[in-house]
Design a protein around this motif. Sequence first.
Motif, PDB file in Angstrom:
ATOM      1  N   ARG A 188       3.777  -0.632  -6.604  1.00 11.79           N
ATOM      2  CA  ARG A 188       4.910  -0.569  -7.549  1.00 11.79           C
ATOM      3  C   ARG A 188       6.000  -1.519  -7.048  1.00 11.79           C
ATOM      4  O   ARG A 188       7.046  -1.095  -6.543  1.00 11.79           O
ATOM      5  CB  ARG A 188       5.424   0.860  -7.669  1.00 11.79           C
ATOM      6  N   LYS A 235       0.829  -1.207   0.000  1.00 11.06           N
ATOM      7  CA  LYS A 235       0.000   0.000   0.000  1.00 11.06           C
ATOM      8  C   LYS A 235       0.863   1.257   0.000  1.00 11.06           C
ATOM      9  O   LYS A 235       0.551   2.234  -0.686  1.00 11.06           O
ATOM     10  CB  LYS A 235      -0.916  -0.004   1.223  1.00 11.06           C
ATOM     11  N   GLU A 270       2.181   1.821  -3.337  1.00 15.49           N
ATOM     12  CA  GLU A 270       1.118   1.885  -4.344  1.00 15.49           C
ATOM     13  C   GLU A 270       1.268   0.760  -5.363  1.00 15.49           C
ATOM     14  O   GLU A 270       1.077   0.934  -6.553  1.00 15.49           O
ATOM     15  CB  GLU A 270       1.106   3.250  -5.028  1.00 15.49           C
ATOM     16  N   ARG A 299      -7.597  -5.320  -4.779  1.00 17.95           N
ATOM     17  CA  ARG A 299      -7.127  -3.948  -5.060  1.00 17.95           C
ATOM     18  C   ARG A 299      -6.354  -3.897  -6.367  1.00 17.95           C
ATOM     19  O   ARG A 299      -6.492  -2.963  -7.155  1.00 17.95           O
ATOM     20  CB  ARG A 299      -6.257  -3.449  -3.905  1.00 17.95           C
TER      21      ARG A 299
END
Length: 689
Positions: free
Chosen positions: A318, A313, A316, A412
């Motif tokens: 990546r 999280k 993000e 997500r």
Amino acid sequence: MAPTQSAKRRRLSPPGDEERSSSRSSKGSSFYDQAAAEWDLEQDYERRPRKMDKKDKERTRLPIKTSEGVKNVEEPAPEEDESDSFLGTDDDEDEDAASGEEMDEDEAESEEEAPKVPLKVQLIQAKEDLAKFATLINEDPEEHISLFKSMAEMVDKAPHVAIKKLALAAQAAIYKDVIPGYRIRPLSDEDMSGAKISKEVRKLRSFEQSLISGYKHYIQRLSEFSKPSKAGNPDVDSGLKSLAINCACSLLLAVPHFNFRTELLKIIVNRLAKRTVDADFTKCRETLEDVFHKDDDGIVSLEAVRLLSKMMKAKEFRINERVLDTFLHLRLLSEFSSKGSRDRVDRAEEETVNGKKPKQKREFRTKRERKVQKELKVVEKDMKQADALVSHEEREKNQAESLKLVFGNYFRILKLRIPNLMGPVLEGLAKYAHLINQDFFGDLLEALKDLIGHADRAEMEEDDEDDEDMEDEKTARDSQREALLCTVTAFALLEGQDVSRAAATLHLDLSFFIKHLYRSLYPFSVNPDIEFNPEKSLRLPDPDSREDAADPASRRSKNKVNFQTPTVLFLRCLQSTLLSRAHGVPPPVRLGGFSKRLMTTSLQVPEKSALATLSLLNQVAKHHARRIAPLWHSDERKGDGVFNPYAPDVEGTNVFAGTVWEGELLRMHYCPQVREAALDIEKMISTRK
């Protein structure tokens, strides 16, 4: 009268002694002269002034007793004699002072010009010291616990990086041997001094607290060395950073139950947060996989999954795609039986009658039997606590929390549609499909349909002449694989549920995925990467490809989305479509359409894929020989019309208007196994029609 006779004198000394005695007398005089001369030298030496320390002075007075106690009376300082002052001249004092200054200067120069110890000698000395420390600690850890501090000082004050590496590695090995098999509770000063305890207990507590403090300092040093260098801070040696990460991994595997486990997990997770794949990244990933395999109670796994989710999280998402593959090694895949999603987990409900639990039949027991049963329960409880057995309730609770975190990350990523992470997410969903809550199936299937639609649009853009960019081709190729994974996940959702309950409660329409699978068979047969596995396959770079010419390893790393080849994914989908009982008995049109198209594709695919496809068709013929027999025997055919091999839908092909002419070509295949497989299919249909 006789003359008197003189007494006869005997000669006591032999002849020649007179000469010897004369010579001795002359020598004696010379000896005395020499002794007298030396005597004068001794007297001169004796008259020289001496400097005596106050401590060396002999005390000749007796001590006296006063009100304060016994004291020694010091003698008064003697007055200087004229002879002493005369003998001790100022010239001698000046010479002594000058010689002292020269000595001080020589000592300072010797200290400055001290020879430097070679690095090889320093390493040998450090190894000997560390071996000595390790031997003493292993012999008696409680007695030599202070040696951990000496080893920590070697890390902090070592002049060379090689010595720091030796000290770090030695501490890791010793801590693994010394750390007990239980977790130590840190004690406050009141606990250490307030309670009255025995000498042995106090000694053990002191050892445990010293061990915790030393281990905490060691973990902090590992964390400092493993962190990347920031602006303004001195760079950490790369070898030292790798060694710190390896030490953290080995300690986590050896003593996962001990204190400061969270700090060790943070070191590993921080390294996994980077996208670069090197030996340290692989080591951390393999360590987490081993931890997931060996975790019995699920506490360490839950803590690791929480840290990974928090890291994803914060980044993000990546991250490298291989980080998500660690979730596939959790033990809840084979041990957890409940269903769940990202929000909740369904528990197994007890059977109820009219909303009430049925009463259990009570057995009659005497008072003595009840007393014995009660005592046995107390003993069993104590035995469980002594054996530290993990209860099933606690393990299921930890696994349920881990499952919710894993599904939360997967959903997500599906919502964000991150290209490089879609493959691992879909593979994870396919594996965890039997654990997904039924109420979540509708939303998940809609998301999978959207992904397949995106893949179809990407394939259509690939055929456009105006779009010939290399990046778009790579995206289309990855999208085709993602569509396969979506189809596998959709079929696995229904297969993972209880068939009796699924037939009554679930109404899933998988026709969309079946149509897409049927349309993908022809493109699948001409795919050059149909059997490509980035981990096992060896392939030379394409000389006409700019990407491969610039970086041959880049294409392999980008293609590696998953562990399974496209052939394996297709066979999983086809087996679920044609042979699985969870979806009901397939209609004859679907069986015939897929059989005809699979026979056509088996002519184009490589040898291993052709064998796998014909083996699947052999199973279809074994179970549904009567339904597909008209394709081989035209006498049993009903209906007329023209066969349309390019129809996008199975129902629009009119498959029973054609024949399986591919069997004649497969009989002349270059591979003997393929020829035998084609003959086996015909024999199976002939015997079972």
